[in-house]
Design an enzyme around this catalytic site. Structure first.
Site, short mmCIF file in Angstrom:
data_model
loop_
_atom_site.label_atom_id
_atom_site.label_comp_id
_atom_site.label_asym_id
_atom_site.label_seq_id
_atom_site.Cartn_x
_atom_site.Cartn_y
_atom_site.Cartn_z
N SER A 349 1.55 13.16 -3.29
CA SER A 349 0.86 11.88 -3.20
C SER A 349 1.82 10.74 -2.88
O SER A 349 2.93 10.67 -3.41
CB SER A 349 0.17 11.55 -4.52
OG SER A 349 -1.10 12.13 -4.57
N SER A 364 -3.01 10.32 0.18
CA SER A 364 -3.93 9.96 -0.89
C SER A 364 -4.31 11.19 -1.70
O SER A 364 -3.94 11.31 -2.86
CB SER A 364 -5.18 9.29 -0.32
OG SER A 364 -6.13 9.03 -1.34
#
Length: 395
Positions: A349, A364
């Site tokens: 991430s 994301s």
């Protein structure tokens, strides 16, 4: 540029592109992709093809199944498509139905509702296709579904996006979690809209932060994420990785900065203000002995090859499938994400996404993994820079 000038010995760095004290950025010499065909009025010239590191070319060849010659040719043709797309959009005006890069023949495919205008942009580098709906019409339908969902759609609804290739709006659902609430949402979203179709999937997306990520960083000495891109004053990453005020440390436990701002859900982005003594570099780590150049943030066309770097699974590549997807995470709905077929895992991430040498976004979340494959979404970098008034550090 001499590679030896960028050794990192003795440097304390937590950035989007450091690879460790013994590694160096790759030289771009010999890596320029060349487009051998004669440029058309809507094309870039061969001299404007991007220079990329040898490591990026290697990652593209590995993940897209290309030879060295094919990778160089694809990079050049994608550069042409990137430069051409905005001009095609302007010429087609309100009839513009979107566009994408077709890897089969290396051309930009421009969609339009006007057969007459289609002829005005057709060249050997731009193919046209007449479609029923304009991009504005499809975007309006997608925005209507956004409004229907509000802050959170039913759990079985994975997300929705405009699918340029099929000239439709796609709603993706987890068929293993479908219930009456999800079916009711889909029925309302499709009511009176022939533009909308439903695609079933077997998993749901989740943010890719974990307590286990270019370089890793640690939030409040616990969970791990990956740096996105260096900016003047710090770096950008994913919003779900931390909240404003959270501390950031490196793998040695040294506090290197603090989250200055963070947004999640609705959007998924953040920026970390680094402390004095932290050196920021305008590169992305390839996890293969190379640094990758960051020369700007021009948006790549749908269908273009793209690579991402993360501290769990390193550098992985694939293609851009759709833009401006709304994704329904367990924590809430996130808007404006880009859909790809690149794999990722927890800890990746916030990591960097690049196409050739252009920054694209930060990781994301997604579904699947890098063993069986999956779908991963990134938040585009330009809106992050705009939201926080930041400027990329370039190679």
């Amino acid at each position: 540029m001499k590679t030896s000038a960028y050794r990192l010995a003795g440097v304390l760095a937590l950035t989007a592109a450091v690879v460790g004290a013994s590694l160096q950025p790759a030289s771009a010499e010999g890596d320029a992709a060349v487009l051998t065909s004669t440029p058309s009025p809507l094309s870039t010239s061969a001299s404007s093809a991007p220079k990329v590191s040898a490591g990026l070319s290697e990652a593209l060849r590995r993940d897209l199944g290309l030879t060295a010659e094919q990778a160089a040719d694809r990079l050049a043709r994608e550069e042409t498509a990137r430069a051409t797309e905005a001009r095609v959009r302007d010429v087609l005006g309100s009839s513009y139905g979107g566009s994408f890069f077709d890897e089969r023949d290396g051309a930009l495919v421009a969609l339009t509702t006007d057969p007459v205008k289609a002829a005005t942009v057709s060249t050997k580098d731009v193919r046209t296709r007449v479609v029923r709906y304009s991009a504005a019409e499809l975007d309006s339908v997608k925005t209507g579904i956004d409004a229907l969902a509000g802050r959170h759609a039913p759990d079985a609804v994975n997300g929705w996006y405009v699918d340029v290739r099929t000239n439709s709006v796609v709603i993706t659902v987890n068929k293993n979690k479908l219930d009456a609430t999800a079916r009711d949402f889909v029925a309302k979203a499709r009511a009176g809209r022939e533009h909308v179709r439903v695609v079933e999937e077997t998993a749901s997306p989740r943010p890719l932060a974990d307590v286990v990520g270019g370089w890793p960083y640690y939030i409040n000495f616990g969970g791990r994420c990956s740096v996105g891109f260096s900016v003047y004053g710090g770096f950008v990453s994913a919003g779900h990785c931390g909240r404003a005020g959270d501390t950031v440390s490196d793998h040695n436990g040294v506090v290197t900065g603090t989250f200055a701002a963070s947004t999640f859900p609705y959007y998924d982005y953040s920026w970390v203000r680094t402390n004095a003594g932290v050196t920021l570099w305008g590169y992305v780590e390839g996890y293969n002995g190379y640094w990758y150049y960051v020369r700007g943030s021009a948006q790549a066309a749908v269908g273009s090859g793209i690579c991402r770097s993360g501290s769990t699974t390193g550098m992985r590549c694939g293609t851009i499938l759709a833009r401006n997807q709304t994704v329904n995470y367990p924590q809430g709905t996130v808007y404006g994400l880009t859909r790809t077929n690149v794999c990722a895992e927890p800890g990746d991430s916030g990591g960097s996404w690049i196409s050739a040498n252009q920054a694209q976004g930060v990781t994301s979340g997604g579904s699947g993994n890098c063993t069986s494959g999956g779908t991963t979404y990134y938040q585009e970098v330009n809106p992050i820079l705009s939201a926080y008034g930041l400027t990329l550090i370039l190679s």
